[in-house]
Enzyme design. Sequence first.
Site: not given
Length: 328
Positions: A12, A16, A73, A128, A143, A311
Amino acid sequence: MATFDNSFLMNHTCLRIKDPKVSIPFYTEKFGMKLIATFPFADFTLYMLNYETEANKHLNWSAREGVLELCHNHGVENDPNYKLNNGNGEKDRGFGHICVSVDNIQTFQDQLLKQDVKFQKKLSDGRQKNIAFALDPNGYWIELIENGIAKAEDKTDASTYKLNHTMIRVKDPKKSLDFYRDVLGFKLLSTSVHENAKFTLYFLGYDHDSNFKQDTLTREEQFKREGIIELTHNWGTESDSEFKGYHNGNSTENGALQGYGHTCVSCKDPAKFCQELVDKFGDKLDWSLKWDQGNIKNIAFIRDPDGYSIEILGHGLFEDKFKQQANL
């Protein structure tokens, strides 16, 4: 030596958010993701979203690729002064974007525009013409690229969508490539050199095929994948003594705003993997949280050469809670 079996995957990317009542519908209703798990804690709640398929729906959330973790939070939604850093401003640049690949990019863009989604760049803008950048409610860039899976004229089907990659800027590509390949076991999938603009893109991910040759993946193959990290190197930063580095998304030094949180590597035996890293590299690695030593057990956090957090966790993390929510 660290051993990388075929259980290793990029699970993953964490961002936030200010208000889950705004962000969750944005990603589920406009981008076709599914909210697969919600994990509340005392001060924050984690929302896990994914493009669920027949192939992955029986897997625990942490055993999947392409999961988006939104971290809220508690209380910030009521703070008029609370702001997030999308990583692309002149100050505190670092994280660039997440990327969703879709079957028909033109049709999908038109669909988003009808839903009043804001864009940083539309397909018709700039040189592009095959990429676009949408903006989520917190200002993060998304994107859009085309994977062409079962493409049909004037139609788009969310079952073909993939959370393809996460982009971060890096100071020294040699150090970063060494870290992601030697420490985390990623393979270099492809390299894209842009001489006129003086930057290079390195795409890395897990590939457990023993016959895979690094730096050979075509764009067409790459766009159909999930769990890729894109390292952007702006030429010269590695030798510029005045360059102070990129913001890692988590630091608040000198008034910096937070935003991007981390990426995540998942495997079947993360405790063994973390110990192997300690045995091999000793104090050369930058652990912000060693294995099983935090308030949330059975996870670790390591920093890459630019200070971005990764992580490390197992395929079974919070599996009982996940099964309860999924009615499995």
